[in-house]
Design a protein around this motif. Structure first.
Motif, PDB file in Angstrom:
ATOM      1  N   ASP A 103      -2.174  15.430   2.494  1.00  0.00           N
ATOM      2  CA  ASP A 103      -3.596  15.090   2.552  1.00  0.00           C
ATOM      3  C   ASP A 103      -4.058  14.838   3.979  1.00  0.00           C
ATOM      4  OD1 ASP A 103      -3.879  15.345  -0.184  1.00  0.00           O
ATOM      5  OD2 ASP A 103      -3.629  13.201  -0.571  1.00  0.00           O
ATOM      6  N   LEU A 160      -8.499   5.761  -3.244  1.00  0.00           N
ATOM      7  CA  LEU A 160      -8.007   7.101  -2.933  1.00  0.00           C
ATOM      8  C   LEU A 160      -6.498   7.037  -2.719  1.00  0.00           C
ATOM      9  CD1 LEU A 160     -10.614   8.083  -0.186  1.00  0.00           C
ATOM     10  CD2 LEU A 160     -10.469   9.110  -2.459  1.00  0.00           C
ATOM     11  N   ASP A 161      -5.763   7.844  -3.457  1.00  0.00           N
ATOM     12  CA  ASP A 161      -4.333   7.991  -3.191  1.00  0.00           C
ATOM     13  C   ASP A 161      -4.157   9.086  -2.167  1.00  0.00           C
ATOM     14  OD1 ASP A 161      -3.557   6.073  -5.035  1.00  0.00           O
ATOM     15  OD2 ASP A 161      -3.185   7.521  -6.626  1.00  0.00           O
ATOM     16  N   LEU A 162      -3.398   8.806  -1.117  1.00  0.00           N
ATOM     17  CA  LEU A 162      -3.030   9.831  -0.142  1.00  0.00           C
ATOM     18  C   LEU A 162      -1.587  10.223  -0.416  1.00  0.00           C
ATOM     19  CD1 LEU A 162      -4.390   8.521   3.277  1.00  0.00           C
ATOM     20  CD2 LEU A 162      -5.365  10.255   1.789  1.00  0.00           C
ATOM     21  N   TRP A 163      -1.348  11.515  -0.524  1.00  0.00           N
ATOM     22  CA  TRP A 163       0.012  12.030  -0.654  1.00  0.00           C
ATOM     23  C   TRP A 163       0.382  12.688   0.662  1.00  0.00           C
ATOM     24  CZ3 TRP A 163       3.426  11.214  -4.439  1.00  0.00           C
ATOM     25  CH2 TRP A 163       2.944  10.716  -5.641  1.00  0.00           C
ATOM     26  N   ARG A 181       2.852   2.969  -2.147  1.00  0.00           N
ATOM     27  CA  ARG A 181       3.075   2.831  -3.582  1.00  0.00           C
ATOM     28  C   ARG A 181       4.371   3.457  -4.058  1.00  0.00           C
ATOM     29  NH1 ARG A 181      -1.749   0.762  -5.871  1.00  0.00           N
ATOM     30  NH2 ARG A 181      -2.825  -0.137  -4.082  1.00  0.00           N
ATOM     31  N   GLU A 182       4.735   4.591  -3.469  1.00  0.00           N
ATOM     32  CA  GLU A 182       5.998   5.230  -3.850  1.00  0.00           C
ATOM     33  C   GLU A 182       6.476   6.143  -2.735  1.00  0.00           C
ATOM     34  OE1 GLU A 182       5.442   8.292  -7.103  1.00  0.00           O
ATOM     35  OE2 GLU A 182       3.570   7.180  -7.383  1.00  0.00           O
ATOM     36  N   ARG A 229       3.233   8.242  -1.637  1.00  0.00           N
ATOM     37  CA  ARG A 229       1.869   8.013  -2.109  1.00  0.00           C
ATOM     38  C   ARG A 229       1.418   6.683  -1.507  1.00  0.00           C
ATOM     39  NH1 ARG A 229      -0.608   5.307  -6.630  1.00  0.00           N
ATOM     40  NH2 ARG A 229       1.466   4.803  -7.442  1.00  0.00           N
ATOM     41  N   ILE A 230       0.274   6.737  -0.836  1.00  0.00           N
ATOM     42  CA  ILE A 230      -0.259   5.576  -0.133  1.00  0.00           C
ATOM     43  C   ILE A 230      -1.664   5.300  -0.646  1.00  0.00           C
ATOM     44  CG2 ILE A 230      -0.911   4.678   2.136  1.00  0.00           C
ATOM     45  CD1 ILE A 230       1.204   6.747   3.249  1.00  0.00           C
ATOM     46  N   ARG A 231      -1.945   4.025  -0.880  1.00  0.00           N
ATOM     47  CA  ARG A 231      -3.286   3.643  -1.321  1.00  0.00           C
ATOM     48  C   ARG A 231      -3.559   2.232  -0.829  1.00  0.00           C
ATOM     49  NH1 ARG A 231      -5.938   4.491  -7.141  1.00  0.00           N
ATOM     50  NH2 ARG A 231      -7.900   3.441  -6.758  1.00  0.00           N
ATOM     51  N   SER A 232      -4.645   2.083  -0.100  1.00  0.00           N
ATOM     52  CA  SER A 232      -5.045   0.769   0.385  1.00  0.00           C
ATOM     53  C   SER A 232      -6.197   0.272  -0.472  1.00  0.00           C
ATOM     54  CB  SER A 232      -5.407   0.835   1.871  1.00  0.00           C
ATOM     55  OG  SER A 232      -5.603  -0.451   2.399  1.00  0.00           O
ATOM     56  N   GLN A 265       0.807  -1.220   0.000  1.00  0.00           N
ATOM     57  CA  GLN A 265       0.000   0.000   0.000  1.00  0.00           C
ATOM     58  C   GLN A 265       0.844   1.276   0.000  1.00  0.00           C
ATOM     59  OE1 GLN A 265      -0.465  -2.631   2.025  1.00  0.00           O
ATOM     60  NE2 GLN A 265      -2.325  -3.439   1.118  1.00  0.00           N
TER      61      GLN A 265
END
Length: 162
Positions: free
Chosen positions: A86, A61-64, A41-42, A54-57, A39
């Motif tokens: 975010d 929704l991508d959270l930066w 992602r980068e 960048r987090i996404r579960s 999760q």
């Protein structure tokens, strides 16, 4: 942090079959989280002790976030960062020996406690913070479970790149 409806407090406890030093060594390498934590992602270093991720579960929704190291204390087993983006607030890992052990191959192993207090900043998340709170909490719990499994695999393989 001002509004309780926009505020989230999380705590996860991971019991791991590795020494506290090994666990800390992996956790302090935030730039490598995408290798073992799906999760996350980068992660990009912006400057020394500052990075953007960048987090996404499960939710689409991508959270930066931008993280700035606030405490890096190997002797105490503490990694703490200030978070902006975010969501804003702080997150902390505390890694200690597991005196009780979990029946693993190593005596005792380690306990990694993740604590986070954040306030949602992104307008869409702020609007959804109250009605979608159970979904956000479940999304975070799934992310943390996947992170624990990924860290366990990483520790079994050692600290070399995958």
């Amino acid at each position: 942090m001002t509004s309780s409806r926009h505020r989230f407090v999380f705590r996860s406890v991971w019991r791991l079959d590795a020494s506290p030093e090994e666990v800390y060594a992996v956790l302090e390498r935030a730039e490598e989280y995408p290798v073992w934590w799906p999760q996350v992602r980068e992660v990009h270093a912006l400057e020394e002790s500052v990075g953007r991720a960048r987090i996404r579960s499960v939710l689409p929704l991508d959270l930066w976030i931008t993280g700035r190291a606030a405490r890096h204390d190997p002797a105490a087993g503490v990694l703490e960062m200030e978070i902006d983006g975010d969501v804003a607030g702080w997150a902390r890992w505390t890694v200690t020996g597991d005196a009780g052990g979990d029946g693993g191959s190593r005596s005792g192993g380690a306990v990694a406690v993740y604590e986070q207090q954040v306030e949602v900043r992104r307008p869409l998340l702020r609007r959804l913070a109250l009605p979608a709170r159970p979904l956000f909490r479940a999304n975070h719990a799934l992310m943390m479970r996947a992170g624990q499994r990924g860290l366990e695999r990483r520790l079994r393989r050692g600290l070399v790149d995958d």
